[in-house]
Design an enzyme around this catalytic site. Structure first.
Site, PDB file in Angstrom:
ATOM      1  N   THR A 230      20.501  18.413  14.491  1.00 28.46           N
ATOM      2  CA  THR A 230      20.449  18.805  15.905  1.00 28.46           C
ATOM      3  C   THR A 230      19.477  19.902  16.300  1.00 28.46           C
ATOM      4  O   THR A 230      19.569  20.419  17.391  1.00 28.46           O
ATOM      5  CB  THR A 230      21.843  19.182  16.450  1.00 28.46           C
ATOM      6  OG1 THR A 230      22.271  20.393  15.860  1.00 28.46           O
ATOM      7  CG2 THR A 230      22.854  18.114  16.178  1.00 28.46           C
TER       8      THR A 230
ATOM      9  N   SER B  81       4.267  19.678  31.011  1.00 28.55           N
ATOM     10  CA  SER B  81       3.205  20.514  31.594  1.00 28.55           C
ATOM     11  C   SER B  81       3.452  21.983  31.321  1.00 28.55           C
ATOM     12  O   SER B  81       2.586  22.797  31.628  1.00 28.55           O
ATOM     13  CB  SER B  81       3.136  20.278  33.112  1.00 28.55           C
ATOM     14  OG  SER B  81       4.363  20.546  33.724  1.00 28.55           O
TER      15      SER B  81
ATOM     16  N   GLU C 145      19.574  25.082  27.436  1.00 27.87           N
ATOM     17  CA  GLU C 145      18.658  25.146  28.584  1.00 27.87           C
ATOM     18  C   GLU C 145      19.430  25.284  29.897  1.00 27.87           C
ATOM     19  O   GLU C 145      20.222  24.422  30.267  1.00 27.87           O
ATOM     20  CB  GLU C 145      17.765  23.904  28.596  1.00 27.87           C
ATOM     21  CG  GLU C 145      16.772  23.926  27.445  1.00 27.87           C
ATOM     22  CD  GLU C 145      15.962  22.649  27.299  1.00 27.87           C
ATOM     23  OE1 GLU C 145      14.921  22.701  26.625  1.00 27.87           O
ATOM     24  OE2 GLU C 145      16.368  21.606  27.842  1.00 27.87           O
TER      25      GLU C 145
END
Length: 409
Positions: A194, A409, A281
């Site tokens: 993971t 990006s 996140e």
């Protein structure tokens, strides 16, 4: 690395002791357009044993395929970790770059290529540039040794803080040390590894026994965390035992000190795994899901993961809503034995639903206060047996979408 550190980050980063037989170096290979080091190189003493757990993805990176092959030799002299580019789904070009890295490092150390272990992490689908790999390695070979914190920071991608931990054990009257560094923030779901994690010890451990112990430690740590239910193409955990301590060699659990070493290794893996979740996140809440009363431990774990992976449960926690109905949903969809009328659910130790119904007049105040905190406990009793399991996850916020919407990006 994000400029904003996760609110769940530990307030103190531990000082890791030196591990005899391990030398870390870092440099800037510029695998991505960023102003930071992104290549970690670790030299290991002759005779270092190695074990590993790797992603079960059917679309693994060439680095994972190489490590899986090299583990059969059982010895290691070096580790190379590239950040910013996973080199996964890159066909023959990706394999050629891995081969170049192996050739350069084995030539530098005058060792077998099978003693070199390689990992890459970052964007999928872009071949790791050969020229940057070569110039980066030539640079790092001559770099000054770096700290554990620098090594941990260099392997990061979307991580917001360097993750590392240390433990120790006594073998034959000698204290051995175990250090670990890890990276992981998104694309985290338990399926052998993971994330990218590396463990180093000065203990002497037979490679086969080290593999047995690492696999056992993984089962209760790395395989019990999830951020977003997605298993990476590059997941790798490697453990290196340099044998540079005077402690007796460990061959099996019959050896004195083996149990202590296993306990230390399991503790280290647990610390590292939970650090990954704390840096999920966009995460603002660290969630422990404990399931009891299932028909087996495996069944309990599948139910716990169904809860931990549910976007509806995770967004409810983000919104500080004790929506036990979403937990019921997640239990029901897990495909495991469950009985609605025997099910109990609690938040922060307060039971809110029991025997298929909401608990009449339960006090919402302590539950609301618990959900406003950053450490959240969800407790579920299936009421069918003695099976139990605990997994760890985080909430799902707008931050996760922001990070991943423009990841390339």
């Amino acid at each position: 690395m994000s400029e904003t550190i996760s609110p769940l980050a530990p307030t103190h980063i531990p000082d890791l002791p030196a591990i005899s037989g391990v030398t870390c170096r870092t440099t800037r290979a510029q695998y991505k357009q960023w102003d930071r080091c992104d290549l970690t190189y670790v030299e290991l003493a002759h005779g270092t044993s190695v074990a590993g757990v790797l992603t079960q993805s059917k679309c693994p990176s060439p680095e994972v395929e190489w490590c899986r092959n090299a583990l059969s030799k059982g010895t290691a002299r070096a580790l190379v970790v590239n950040a910013g580019n996973s080199n996964a789904f890159t066909g023959s070009k990706g394999k050629e770059t891995v081969q170049l890295i192996l050739s350069l490092v084995s030539g530098h150390l005058d060792c077998s290529e099978q003693e070199i272990f390689v990992s890459s992490t970052g964007v999928i689908g872009v071949p790791l540039p050969k020229d940057k790999a070569e110039s980066g390695l030539k640079s790092v070979f001559g770099a000054e040794p770096c700290s554990w914190k620098e090594a941990a920071a260099t392997i990061m991608t979307t991580d917001t803080f360097p993750k590392m931990a240390t433990t120790s054990a006594v073998i034959g009257g000698k204290t051995v040390h175990l250090n670990g560094i890890i990276k992981g923030s998104g694309m985290i779901a338990p399926d052998m590894a993971t994330m990218l994690g590396y463990i180093f010890t000065d203990a002497a451990v037979d490679a086969g026994f080290l593999q047995e112990m690492l696999s056992a430690a993984t089962a209760t740590s790395f395989n019990c965390i999830t951020v977003d239910s997605d298993t990476s193409t590059s997941d790798t955990v490697l453990a290196f035992a340099t044998g540079q301590n005077d402690a007796p060699v460990l061959h099996s659990f019959d050896d004195p000190g083996a149990d202590a070493f296993q306990a230390a290794l399991s503790d280290l893996c647990m610390q590292l795994a939970q650090l990954v979740v704390r840096d999920g996140e966009g995460a603002t809440k660290f969630i422990e899901v404990a399931v009891n009363g299932a028909t087996s431990d495996d069944s309990a774990k599948r139910i716990a993961l169904s809860i931990a992976n549910s976007p509806l449960v995770k967004t409810a926690i983000a919104g500080e809503d004790a929506n036990w109905g979403r937990v019921v949903m997640a239990v029901g969809k897990a495909g495991e034995p469950a009985d609605r009328d025997k099910l109990s659910i609690g938040f922060g130790g307060v039971t809110v639903a029991r025997d298929g119904l909401v608990v009449p007049d339960y006090d919402e105040a302590p539950v609301a206060a618990h959900l406003k905190g950053s450490e959240i406990d969800i407790n579920v009793d299936i009421g069918l047996g003695s099976g139990k399991a605990t997994v760890w996850t985080c909430d799902l916020t707008h931050g996760y979408i922001t990070i991943n919407a423009d990841y390339r990006s």
